[in-house]
Design a protein around this motif. Structure first.
Motif, mmCIF file in Angstrom:
data_model
loop_
_atom_site.group_PDB
_atom_site.id
_atom_site.type_symbol
_atom_site.label_atom_id
_atom_site.label_comp_id
_atom_site.label_asym_id
_atom_site.label_seq_id
_atom_site.Cartn_x
_atom_site.Cartn_y
_atom_site.Cartn_z
ATOM 1 N N LYS A 176 0.814 -1.211 0.000
ATOM 2 C CA LYS A 176 0.000 0.000 0.000
ATOM 3 C C LYS A 176 0.852 1.268 0.000
ATOM 4 C CE LYS A 176 -3.788 -2.429 0.489
ATOM 5 N NZ LYS A 176 -4.730 -2.600 -0.658
ATOM 6 N N VAL A 177 2.099 1.128 0.464
ATOM 7 C CA VAL A 177 2.971 2.291 0.658
ATOM 8 C C VAL A 177 4.369 1.987 0.143
ATOM 9 C CG1 VAL A 177 3.905 3.940 2.330
ATOM 10 C CG2 VAL A 177 1.678 2.858 2.761
ATOM 11 N N LEU A 178 4.979 2.966 -0.500
ATOM 12 C CA LEU A 178 6.389 2.908 -0.864
ATOM 13 C C LEU A 178 7.131 3.955 -0.051
ATOM 14 C CD1 LEU A 178 6.193 2.779 -4.783
ATOM 15 C CD2 LEU A 178 6.222 0.852 -3.176
ATOM 16 N N SER A 179 8.192 3.555 0.631
ATOM 17 C CA SER A 179 9.071 4.523 1.290
ATOM 18 C C SER A 179 10.364 4.588 0.483
ATOM 19 C CB SER A 179 9.347 4.133 2.745
ATOM 20 O OG SER A 179 9.862 2.820 2.842
ATOM 21 N N PHE A 180 10.873 5.801 0.325
ATOM 22 C CA PHE A 180 12.044 6.022 -0.520
ATOM 23 C C PHE A 180 13.168 6.699 0.238
ATOM 24 C CE2 PHE A 180 8.439 6.134 -3.412
ATOM 25 C CZ PHE A 180 8.873 5.377 -4.485
ATOM 26 N N ASP A 181 14.370 6.223 0.024
ATOM 27 C CA ASP A 181 15.525 7.078 0.235
ATOM 28 C C ASP A 181 15.449 8.134 -0.862
ATOM 29 O OD1 ASP A 181 18.285 7.922 0.936
ATOM 30 O OD2 ASP A 181 18.692 7.107 -1.052
ATOM 31 N N CYS A 182 15.921 9.319 -0.586
ATOM 32 C CA CYS A 182 15.790 10.392 -1.582
ATOM 33 C C CYS A 182 17.054 10.602 -2.410
ATOM 34 C CB CYS A 182 15.401 11.692 -0.871
ATOM 35 S SG CYS A 182 15.002 13.050 -1.996
ATOM 36 N N TYR A 183 18.171 10.884 -1.722
ATOM 37 C CA TYR A 183 19.391 11.301 -2.417
ATOM 38 C C TYR A 183 20.246 10.102 -2.802
ATOM 39 C CZ TYR A 183 17.597 15.667 -0.750
ATOM 40 O OH TYR A 183 16.760 16.727 -0.508
ATOM 41 N N GLY A 184 20.317 9.884 -4.110
ATOM 42 C CA GLY A 184 20.968 8.702 -4.647
ATOM 43 C C GLY A 184 19.955 7.775 -5.284
ATOM 44 N N THR A 185 18.697 7.866 -4.823
ATOM 45 C CA THR A 185 17.616 7.044 -5.354
ATOM 46 C C THR A 185 16.716 7.856 -6.282
ATOM 47 O OG1 THR A 185 17.625 5.709 -3.326
ATOM 48 C CG2 THR A 185 15.681 5.543 -4.737
ATOM 49 N N LEU A 186 16.243 9.001 -5.784
ATOM 50 C CA LEU A 186 15.395 9.902 -6.574
ATOM 51 C C LEU A 186 16.188 11.064 -7.153
ATOM 52 C CD1 LEU A 186 12.381 10.148 -4.072
ATOM 53 C CD2 LEU A 186 12.771 8.441 -5.877
ATOM 54 N N ILE A 187 17.124 11.558 -6.346
ATOM 55 C CA ILE A 187 17.953 12.704 -6.716
ATOM 56 C C ILE A 187 19.374 12.221 -7.011
ATOM 57 C CG2 ILE A 187 18.976 14.862 -5.849
ATOM 58 C CD1 ILE A 187 16.013 15.126 -6.450
ATOM 59 N N ASP A 188 19.980 12.808 -8.038
ATOM 60 C CA ASP A 188 21.337 12.418 -8.452
ATOM 61 C C ASP A 188 22.364 13.013 -7.490
ATOM 62 O OD1 ASP A 188 23.676 11.723 -9.714
ATOM 63 O OD2 ASP A 188 23.041 12.391 -11.700
ATOM 64 N N TRP A 189 22.552 12.333 -6.372
ATOM 65 C CA TRP A 189 23.469 12.764 -5.308
ATOM 66 C C TRP A 189 24.878 12.966 -5.842
ATOM 67 C CZ3 TRP A 189 27.865 10.895 -2.867
ATOM 68 C CH2 TRP A 189 28.132 11.380 -1.582
ATOM 69 N N GLU A 190 25.357 12.032 -6.628
ATOM 70 C CA GLU A 190 26.750 12.077 -7.070
ATOM 71 C C GLU A 190 27.016 13.254 -8.000
ATOM 72 O OE1 GLU A 190 28.417 8.396 -8.297
ATOM 73 O OE2 GLU A 190 27.594 7.279 -6.602
ATOM 74 N N SER A 191 26.163 13.444 -9.005
ATOM 75 C CA SER A 191 26.354 14.584 -9.908
ATOM 76 C C SER A 191 26.212 15.896 -9.158
ATOM 77 C CB SER A 191 25.332 14.533 -11.058
ATOM 78 O OG SER A 191 25.584 13.444 -11.904
ATOM 79 N N GLY A 192 25.226 15.950 -8.253
ATOM 80 C CA GLY A 192 25.004 17.169 -7.486
ATOM 81 C C GLY A 192 26.169 17.514 -6.596
ATOM 82 N N ILE A 193 26.702 16.530 -5.907
ATOM 83 C CA ILE A 193 27.794 16.782 -4.978
ATOM 84 C C ILE A 193 29.067 17.158 -5.719
ATOM 85 C CG2 ILE A 193 28.909 14.514 -4.668
ATOM 86 C CD1 ILE A 193 27.635 16.494 -1.705
ATOM 87 N N LEU A 194 29.307 16.541 -6.868
ATOM 88 C CA LEU A 194 30.500 16.881 -7.653
ATOM 89 C C LEU A 194 30.418 18.305 -8.200
ATOM 90 C CD1 LEU A 194 31.128 13.544 -9.590
ATOM 91 C CD2 LEU A 194 32.568 14.542 -7.801
ATOM 92 N N ALA A 195 29.222 18.718 -8.626
ATOM 93 C CA ALA A 195 29.044 20.089 -9.103
ATOM 94 C C ALA A 195 29.277 21.081 -7.971
ATOM 95 C CB ALA A 195 27.642 20.263 -9.696
ATOM 96 N N ALA A 196 28.792 20.738 -6.773
ATOM 97 C CA ALA A 196 28.970 21.627 -5.627
ATOM 98 C C ALA A 196 30.433 21.698 -5.188
ATOM 99 C CB ALA A 196 28.095 21.149 -4.467
ATOM 100 N N PHE A 197 31.184 20.663 -5.476
ATOM 101 C CA PHE A 197 32.607 20.608 -5.132
ATOM 102 C C PHE A 197 33.477 21.401 -6.113
ATOM 103 C CE2 PHE A 197 32.839 16.984 -2.046
ATOM 104 C CZ PHE A 197 33.806 17.552 -1.222
ATOM 105 N N GLN A 198 32.901 21.891 -7.208
ATOM 106 C CA GLN A 198 33.705 22.474 -8.277
ATOM 107 C C GLN A 198 34.638 23.604 -7.825
ATOM 108 O OE1 GLN A 198 33.705 20.934 -11.347
ATOM 109 N NE2 GLN A 198 35.577 22.157 -11.502
#
Length: 249
Positions: A7-29
């Motif tokens: 009846k319910v789906l629970s999600f991790d967000c960052y890495g599952t729904l959101i591109d954690w790796e691309s986002g973090i690398l861009a922020a590290f620029q």
């Protein structure tokens, strides 16, 4: 067991729904711009991701009440110190609050909207309220989640069992559903699928990346016997395809 049993789906967000790796690398620029052209982190960004993930996991375990934005700042400081790079307070703070600028994977929004037709959707995330609010009003603004649970709300970070007990308690209190009606859906093996197995939660692995391997999600060969996901999908979009097929049959 069928995908139609839940009846319910629970999600991790960052890495599952959101591109954690691309986002973090861009922020590290800004920091990466100071490195020599032949530096390992420039030729192999996964090395930076893996190092960052190890620092982050240790900080979260040692400081369960520390806000995620401050965890990020501490990680940024650690990398900068290791490389002998001076950073400004403005630069560090920007990195700590960069989460809302991280992009959703291309399949995420459409996949979630299709899944929403069949389930309630809940996020269980290792992040703070300020940062996740930017994600919900930004890349995930088209999706209406039924509940959002953050590390800040709970006072600990996954893989702590307390986070999953909090999820289950609220699932029962707010919606009247039990554990066997929940399918936990995530990328990270150590943060999500290991505790899911330990607690008897049914889970689905979103194995993004080459053979599911990533710096933040772990390598399956390192978790033999420690995880027991029931389904494996390469993306949220692929999961939505399988759900639609299951409900139409």
């Amino acid at each position: 067991m069928s995908l139609t049993d839940f009846k319910v789906l629970s999600f991790d967000c960052y890495g599952t729904l959101i591109d954690w790796e691309s986002g973090i690398l861009a922020a590290f620029q800004p920091l990466l711009d100071h490195l020599p052209p032949n530096h390992l982190y420039l030729s192999n960004p996964q090395a930076l991701i893996s190092f960052l993930n190890s620092i982050q996991a240790a900080l979260e375990m040692e400081n369960p009440n520390m806000l995620y934005k401050d965890i990020l700042i501490a990680c940024y400081n650690k990398v900068a110190q290791n490389e002998g790079i001076e950073t400004t307070e403005e630069e560090r703070n920007k990195f700590g609050k960069s989460v809302g600028s991280w992009p959703a994977f291309s399949d995420t929004v459409d996949g979630l909207l299709r899944l929403k037709k069949h389930y309630k959707l809940i996020i269980l995330s290792n992040v703070d309220r300020e940062n996740i609010s930017k994600t919900l009003s930004g890349p995930l603004r088209a999706v209406k989640f039924d509940a959002i649970h953050t590390a800040q709300d709970i006072g600990s970070y996954k893989p702590a069992h307390a986070n999953f007990f909090y999820l289950l308690d609220n699932l029962k209190h707010d919606f009247g559903f039990d554990k066997d009606e929940l399918l936990h859906t995530a990328k990270s093996l150590p943060a999500d699928h290991v505790p899911a197995k330990q607690l008897g939660l049914t889970s689905a692995w979103i194995s993004r990346g080459h053979d599911g391997v990533s710096g933040m999600g772990g390598d399956l060969k390192d978790f033999d016997g420690k995880v027991a996901y029931k389904w494996r999908f390469p993306s949220i979009g692929a999961m939505a395809d399988a759900v639609e097929k299951a409900f139409s049959s």
